[in-house]
Design a protein around this motif. Structure first.
Motif, PDB file in Angstrom:
ATOM      1  N   LYS A   1       0.467  -1.747  -0.368  1.00  0.00           N
ATOM      2  CA  LYS A   1       0.123   0.123   0.090  1.00  0.00           C
ATOM      3  C   LYS A   1       1.140   0.940   0.221  1.00  0.00           C
ATOM      4  CE  LYS A   1      -3.686  -3.523   0.429  1.00  0.00           C
ATOM      5  NZ  LYS A   1      -3.880  -3.333  -0.625  1.00  0.00           N
TER       6      LYS A   1
ATOM      7  N   PHE B   1       1.109  10.531  -0.677  1.00  0.00           N
ATOM      8  CA  PHE B   1       0.720  10.367   0.698  1.00  0.00           C
ATOM      9  C   PHE B   1       0.771  11.834   1.261  1.00  0.00           C
ATOM     10  CE2 PHE B   1      -1.045   6.157   2.407  1.00  0.00           C
ATOM     11  CZ  PHE B   1      -0.059   5.302   1.725  1.00  0.00           C
TER      12      PHE B   1
ATOM     13  N   ARG C   1      -2.518   9.442   4.384  1.00  0.00           N
ATOM     14  CA  ARG C   1      -3.698   8.655   2.990  1.00  0.00           C
ATOM     15  C   ARG C   1      -3.152   8.799   2.343  1.00  0.00           C
ATOM     16  NH1 ARG C   1      -6.466  13.162   1.127  1.00  0.00           N
ATOM     17  NH2 ARG C   1      -6.720  14.507   2.382  1.00  0.00           N
TER      18      ARG C   1
END
Length: 350
Positions: free
Chosen positions: A86, A319, A334
């Motif tokens: 991720k 991010f 995120r």
């Protein structure tokens, strides 16, 4: 020139067939991305190594598509992501693969993943560039790509290599995020200051370290020394160094000496095609001086050439964080999907 490049790629394909297919290493599955067809390939570099390539198309797409080639970071991390880690770069690339309407090609470095060659930790920039050049030539010769519509996407150090490669391959447009523009030595002095400051070092400690780093990087980048050689000559620097005796960030010092020799500013000065430059507000790895210098060079040539976007809260890796400290520590971030969609939309429009 394009005709010669295509002929060269065809000739190399004959060599590949004689050698047999490049084997899959490590027992890993092939990468799978929803809504995308991915084809694993290989290409022989000018250094004599076969390297892995990944060619993706939006599922169901027909005919020749515009061609986007991704030029990656300096690290020895793979550009494929078969384990679905991720990370922001993978998320960004997958948005581009699905939504840009292009045939997207990624090229693995020598010694990384399935690619042949010495371990990546022992290779240099010339090895990487030979792989990127061979991969671009093969991508242009692919029957699914329109060779008249080539786009270069540069990520991290790839953002500096894209204008260098543009001299040879004449893309229709360039998109970069997180590249350097000035000399590598200037970049390293800036990143060391930011690293020390964000890690909480006292002002006097930062000042003292920067005085030493100025000489240390002169010796290792301009005078051909390894960190161990520089420290042997200057024992007072021993406490300064935090990495390997002959490497930094997992790459041989020769790699960085070759980066230092690049004239990235000169390469940007020759770019005359539309360019998108994306920068994260909290990118501590590549400071604002780098992207702003590239943008200034392009605007001096023709203001309409460049689109410059600073993404609020974004770090080097796509991010978003609440503040600079969180971005430095990479805590609680995120994915900035908006940045990835902006890139995909810009590619479609150009």
């Amino acid at each position: 020139m394009l005709r010669a490049a295509l002929a060269f790629a065809v000739a190399l394909s004959t060599l590949h067939a004689a050698a047999g297919p490049l084997p899959r290493k490590g027992g890993l599955p092939e990468e799978s991305v929803e809504g995308v067809d991915i084809r694993y390939g290989e290409v022989m570099t000018g250094k004599g190594y076969r390297v892995r390539t990944y060619t993706s198309r939006p599922r169901g797409a027909e005919g020749r598509l515009p061609l986007a080639v991704f030029i990656p970071w300096l690290s020895c991390d793979r550009v494929e992501n078969p384990k679905n880690y991720k990370d922001g770069w993978s998320f960004m690339l997958r948005v581009v693969m699905r939504e840009a309407g292009m045939q997207v090609v990624r090229i693995e470095k020598p010694g990384v993943g399935d690619s042949e060659g010495p371990p990546c930790a022992d290779t240099d920039l010339e090895d990487d560039m030979a792989a990127f050049r061979a991969g671009i030539r093969a991508a242009l010769a692919d029957p699914g790509a329109d060779p008249s519509r080539l786009y270069l996407i540069g990520g991290s150090v790839g953002g500096a290599l894209a204008p260098i490669l543009a001299r040879e391959f004449k893309p229709r447009a360039i998109a970069v995020s997180g590249g350097f523009t000035r000399t590598w030595l200037e970049h390293m002095l800036d990143i060391e200051r930011r690293r020390l400051t964000l890690s909480g070092s006292a002002p006097s400690q930062v000042n003292a370290a920067m005085r030493a780093f100025a000489s240390f990087y002169d010796e290792t980048l301009n005078r051909g020394e390894t960190p161990a050689m520089a420290i042997e000559a200057h024992p007072e620097w021993k406490g300064l160094w935090y990495d390997e005796p002959t490497r930094q960030y997992g790459r041989a010092m020769r790699y960085y000496q070759q980066l230092q020799a690049l004239d990235v500013e000169g390469a940007w000065g020759e770019v005359a095609v539309p360019t998108l430059a994306i920068r994260g507000e909290y990118d501590w790895i590549m400071g604002p001086e780098e992207s702003e210098r590239a943008v200034a060079i392009l605007r001096a040539r023709e203001p309409s050439l460049v689109t410059y976007v600073v993404r609020p809260g974004m770090n080097h890796h796509f991010f978003v964080y609440g503040d600079a400290k969180q971005a430095f520590e990479e805590k609680g971030g995120r994915f900035d999907e908006g940045a990835a969609r902006l890139l995909a939309d810009w590619l479609r429009a150009h």
